[in-house]
Design a protein around this motif. Structure first.
Motif, PDB file in Angstrom:
ATOM      1  N   GLN A  67      23.719 -18.277  31.572  1.00  0.00           N
ATOM      2  CA  GLN A  67      23.366 -18.163  30.152  1.00  0.00           C
ATOM      3  C   GLN A  67      22.019 -17.462  29.984  1.00  0.00           C
ATOM      4  O   GLN A  67      21.837 -16.648  29.064  1.00  0.00           O
ATOM      5  N   GLU A  71      21.359 -14.068  27.807  1.00  0.00           N
ATOM      6  CA  GLU A  71      20.368 -13.971  26.725  1.00  0.00           C
ATOM      7  C   GLU A  71      19.355 -12.861  27.003  1.00  0.00           C
ATOM      8  O   GLU A  71      18.885 -12.199  26.065  1.00  0.00           O
ATOM      9  N   ALA A 194      14.464 -15.837  25.667  1.00  0.00           N
ATOM     10  CA  ALA A 194      15.837 -15.877  26.178  1.00  0.00           C
ATOM     11  C   ALA A 194      16.106 -17.190  26.910  1.00  0.00           C
ATOM     12  O   ALA A 194      17.177 -17.805  26.745  1.00  0.00           O
ATOM     13  N   LYS A 197      16.428 -20.083  24.433  1.00  0.00           N
ATOM     14  CA  LYS A 197      17.738 -20.108  23.772  1.00  0.00           C
ATOM     15  C   LYS A 197      18.802 -20.656  24.711  1.00  0.00           C
ATOM     16  O   LYS A 197      19.669 -21.445  24.295  1.00  0.00           O
ATOM     17  N   ALA A 198      18.734 -20.260  26.003  1.00  0.00           N
ATOM     18  CA  ALA A 198      19.708 -20.772  26.971  1.00  0.00           C
ATOM     19  C   ALA A 198      19.572 -22.277  27.142  1.00  0.00           C
ATOM     20  O   ALA A 198      20.579 -22.992  27.310  1.00  0.00           O
TER      21      ALA A 198
END
Length: 502
Positions: A67, A71, A194, A197-198
């Motif tokens: 993930q 991202e 990123a 967010k993951a």
């Protein structure tokens, strides 16, 4: 959008003190300066997260790594634009490095799912053995706890926020606190966005990752000395790395410092190969030497060549190729200044200048080339050290025996290279046992710039190339830095870690 803040356990945190990020296009931005209190908050959150993340399934961690890669790819154009502005590196380089970064995240996801890294072992109980029975013994590798990672100046993606150290630590089950590099704080923040967010998508604990920006050396010292940090990953200068290494060793509980510190990556050009491919060797060396303004840790700064007509032609052709290289932007003004200082040391050393370009201004750099007799090189330690930038030195040896004597005097290296033909095999057989004691990677008929991310890669070497000769910072073997073996004796299967049962 950039906030200029730190990411600490899921929260974007600002500080009153800021520093400027100097860009090549004069679009400077301000970023919060790291503080000791930020370190304490991040590390304490990492320790709390370890209670969950350290015992999570391999599938959970693999999904998280994949993930993160997704991202980062989603922010690809923005990362490239900011990275180019901060570092002066060309767009193609940043795009390629982003691919390497996401590729190694996905490689570690595959690696841990396979499970081989656990090194599981089982000795069955022998209750009837005499004179003493043997207990049930099981062993596997377990994560060590929170890890500190220092971003590298020359790789804003692959060796920084979500680079190889971070990927390996997260794959092992270790939360990470990154100390960002002040040369590319915007790039670091975008990658941290990123990862953040993951974390939210995958539902892993927020404390599994934090980014503290630079701007104050106290942050690095506080991070490596924090009692909850269990290991450090570092890529950078010999002086800075050695200072942090000493702090790790001086702790009440010493911890491993996995530092990659510097290397001149010598090439041994054997005579028959030189006669066959003089021009190709010279042009290839010039290209490798100046790639990325020479700002690669595997930059081949020294070529050892036997004296004679072939040597003179090699030097002539290399100089001609270097003359065609245009000014290139270096990563920071400080690195450009250090390069010019390194050139000045060579000027004062007695080495003969073959190509001495004018000192470029600001962050720009031009290549320089020197030559020296092997016997003089052996007596001048100032010529043995890495000059971070496009500077080459040809060491002219009188014989294969002198080449071997020079090889024995080398300090630890990341790489050593043999350029050879079949007619050179006898000489190479004498050199290879010496070189494998000096470097983590030995090459034949290639240039060391370019490091494959794979199972077999070793990116490390004896000191001062790195501080731990048994480790690598590239490839799947690097996960071992953040694991330790645990033996379970007579532990009921119902309470053993799931990876050890069956």
């Amino acid at each position: 959008m950039l906030s200029g803040k730190h990411l600490i356990a899921g929260q974007w945190v600002a500080a009153s003190n800021t520093f400027h990020s100097a860009t090549v296009n004069n679009t400077d931005a301000e970023f919060s300066v790291g503080r000791v209190e930020d370190v304490n908050a991040a590390v304490e959150a990492a320790e709390a997260a370890f209670d969950v993340f350290g015992y999570s399934s391999r599938a959970t961690r693999a999904g998280f790594l994949n993930q993160i890669a997704d991202e980062i790819d989603a922010l690809g154009d923005e990362i490239t634009a900011v990275g180019c502005a901060e570092t002066g590196l060309p767009e193609a380089r940043l795009i390629g490095e982003r691919g390497r970064t996401t590729g190694q995240l996905r490689l570690f996801a595959q690696h841990i799912l396979a499970g081989d890294y656990l090194d599981r072992r089982y000795d069955e109980a022998l209750p009837d053995r005499t004179p003493l029975p043997r207990p049930d013994l099981r062993m596997m590798q377990r994560p060590i706890g929170p890890v500190a990672v220092f971003g590298a100046s020359n790789f804003p993606l692959a060796f920084s926020t979500a680079g190889g150290d971070t990927a390996a630590a997260l794959a092992a089950g270790c939360p990470v606190v990154v100390k960002g590099h002040s040369a590319h704080p915007g790039t670091g923040e975008l990658v941290a966005q990123a990862i953040d967010k993951a974390i939210k998508i995958c539902g892993v604990p927020a404390g599994v990752f934090s980014l503290i920006q630079g701007g104050d050396r106290k942050v690095g010292s506080a991070l490596v000395q924090h009692p909850l940090i269990k290991a450090v990953g570092f890529t950078g200068s010999l002086g800075g790395g050695r200072a942090l290494f000493d702090l790790c060793a001086a702790r009440p509980e010493p911890i491993p410092f996995f530092g990659e510190l510097g290397s001149v990556n010598p090439m041994f050009v054997l005579p028959n190969k030189l006669d066959q491919d003089t021009e190709a060797l010279a042009s290839g060396w010039a290209q490798s030497l100046t790639m990325g303004a020479g700002q690669f840790c595997t930059n081949p700064g020294i070529a050892i060549v036997l004296e004679g007509e072939g040597c003179e032609t090699f030097i002539e052709k290399a100089s001609a190729a270097l003359t065609q290289v245009q000014e290139q932007a270096m990563l920071t003004h400080g690195i450009a200044d250090a390069y010019r200082e390194g050139v000045a040391v060579f000027d004062q050393s007695g080495a003969q200048s073959v190509l001495r370009t004018k000192d470029a201004q600001g962050r720009q750099a031009l290549p320089n080339l020197y030559r020296v007799a092997a016997r003089e090189w052996l007596d001048k330690p100032s010529l043995h050290h890495e000059v971070f930038g496009p500077l080459g030195l040809v060491v002219v040896a009188e014989s294969i025996e002198q080449m071997m004597a020079l090889a024995r005097q080398l300090e630890g290296q990341l790489t050593c290279t043999l350029h050879l033909s079949e007619a050179d095999y006898d000489s190479a057989r004498g050199l290879l046992p010496i070189l494998e004691r000096k470097a983590g990677r030995v090459l034949a008929n290639a240039f060391p710039t370019g490091v494959e991310v794979c199972d077999t890669m070793v990116h490390g070497g004896p000191y001062p190339a790195s501080t731990n000769f048994g480790a690598t910072s590239v490839g799947t073997l690097s996960i071992r830095r953040f694991l330790r073996p645990v033996c379970y004796q007579n532990i009921p299967a119902q309470i053993l870690p799931a990876d050890l049962v069956g």
